[in-house]
Design an enzyme around this catalytic site. Structure first.
Site, PDB file in Angstrom:
ATOM      1  N   LEU A 107     -14.408   2.195  98.868  1.00 28.56           N
ATOM      2  CA  LEU A 107     -14.736   2.930  97.651  1.00 28.56           C
ATOM      3  C   LEU A 107     -16.010   2.304  97.109  1.00 28.56           C
ATOM      4  O   LEU A 107     -16.156   1.081  97.113  1.00 28.56           O
ATOM      5  CB  LEU A 107     -13.620   2.800  96.608  1.00 28.56           C
ATOM      6  N   ASP A 108     -16.929   3.138  96.643  1.00 27.11           N
ATOM      7  CA  ASP A 108     -18.179   2.612  96.107  1.00 27.11           C
ATOM      8  C   ASP A 108     -17.915   1.664  94.938  1.00 27.11           C
ATOM      9  O   ASP A 108     -16.921   1.812  94.223  1.00 27.11           O
ATOM     10  CB  ASP A 108     -19.079   3.751  95.632  1.00 27.11           C
ATOM     11  N   LYS A 109     -18.823   0.744  94.729  1.00 27.49           N
ATOM     12  CA  LYS A 109     -18.695  -0.216  93.629  1.00 27.49           C
ATOM     13  C   LYS A 109     -18.528   0.459  92.272  1.00 27.49           C
ATOM     14  O   LYS A 109     -17.702   0.027  91.453  1.00 27.49           O
ATOM     15  CB  LYS A 109     -19.908  -1.148  93.622  1.00 27.49           C
ATOM     16  N   SER A 111     -17.070   3.211  91.671  1.00 24.24           N
ATOM     17  CA  SER A 111     -15.860   4.046  91.689  1.00 24.24           C
ATOM     18  C   SER A 111     -14.615   3.185  91.547  1.00 24.24           C
ATOM     19  O   SER A 111     -14.638   1.986  91.792  1.00 24.24           O
ATOM     20  CB  SER A 111     -15.787   4.849  92.992  1.00 24.24           C
TER      21      SER A 111
END
Length: 300
Positions: A107-109, A111
């Site tokens: 998961l993106d930072k 998010s």
């Protein structure tokens, strides 16, 4: 282990050290040895062989997987999905698990939401393979009111990263919020899709992976997956590649034989069967649909 041995990357991943993909990288970087010698990709481990990574011996995993770890984690915003301990805010230090684990996917930072971590490298590829079509559900907040045209375009597919995203399920939650269920895992996929359509994601939260959701987990909390959840996951990944690959082929068959430029042109053009149907001014849509179509009646 069979008489003919086991592939080195599989041996390493099953030991819980890392995924097969990461194992291949370790082998390519000459960080792996078998009996003190540097092997090549595809080398097989035979009974009695001693495998080491960075000089540390890697033991074979139990055949019944009784020693493997499977957890669900509610990743907060700001945590980075990497096992590199020198990275500030890495997911391993955030969880502080006693055993070696690594994330399945990422998961993106910026998010938040659900992510699995495990010591079972063998299950990683089965869950991540796009052709297995395993659901991942997200709740997304954007900077402009969600229009009917936006919902239709997102669900039909958007050109990003040299391809067209697979058709997916999208529905309105509120004026600025929508829910989307993906089976792909392209890099920053939802953010790129929204950006292409002129929207910016202000908040992104993954709420479900397959049969597991965030219920009961606050940001930063984790729990072991239950036996029932694991059983259902194992059943879902068992032999699912052939079935989902067929479905994926059918879903994409209408675009796979044409140049990418033609695909983009079609994606950017109004649906010929419903020309003029979709609003482009981003004002709240009033239309409703029935049957199997998505409803645009917004929740108050």
């Amino acid at each position: 282990m069979t008489e003919n041995g086991k592939r080195l990357n599989k041996f390493i991943s099953e030991s819980g050290h890392c995924s097969r993909r990461e194992a291949d990288k370790l082998i390519e970087k000459k960080r792996v040895t078998i009996n003190g010698k540097t092997p090549e990709l595809g080398t097989k481990v035979l009974p009695g062989d001693v495998v080491a990574v960075d000089g540390k011996t890697i033991g074979a995993s139990a055949d019944n997987k009784s020693d493997r770890i499977y957890i669900a984690y509610h990743k907060p915003i700001g945590i980075t999905c990497t096992t590199e301990r020198h990275v500030k805010g890495n997911i391993i230090d955030a969880i502080k698990h006693k055993q070696r684990i690594f994330p399945i996917g990422r998961l993106d930072k910026p998010s938040e939401g659900l992510i699995f971590l495990t010591s079972d490298g063998d299950i990683v590829n089965k869950i991540l393979r796009a052709e297995n079509a395993h659901d991942k559900e997200y709740v997304v907040t954007v900077d402009k009111p969600v229009s009917e045209r936006f919902i239709e375009r997102m669900s039909r597919g958007v050109p990003i990263l040299g391809t067209i995203t697979n058709p997916c399920r999208v529905e309105v939650v509120s004026r600025f919020v929508f829910k989307i269920i993906l089976t792909q895992g392209l890099n920053r996929q939802i953010r790129r899709m929204c950006e292409y359509l002129g929207y910016e994601v202000t908040k992104l939260k993954r709420t479900r992976i397959m049969n597991v959701d965030l219920k009961g987990l606050k940001p930063g909390q984790w729990r072991d997956l239950s036996e029932a959840e694991l059983s259902e996951i194992n059943e879902a990944v068992k032999g699912s590649r052939k079935t989902s690959a067929k479905a994926d082929t059918q879903a994409q068959s209408h675009i796979s034989k044409r140049p990418y430029a033609d695909i983009v042109n079609q994606a950017d053009s109004p649906n010929p069967k419903s020309s003029g149907k979709y609003r482009i001014d981003n004002k709240p849509a009033k239309a409703k649909s029935s049957g199997n179509k998505l409803s645009l009646k917004r929740k108050k």
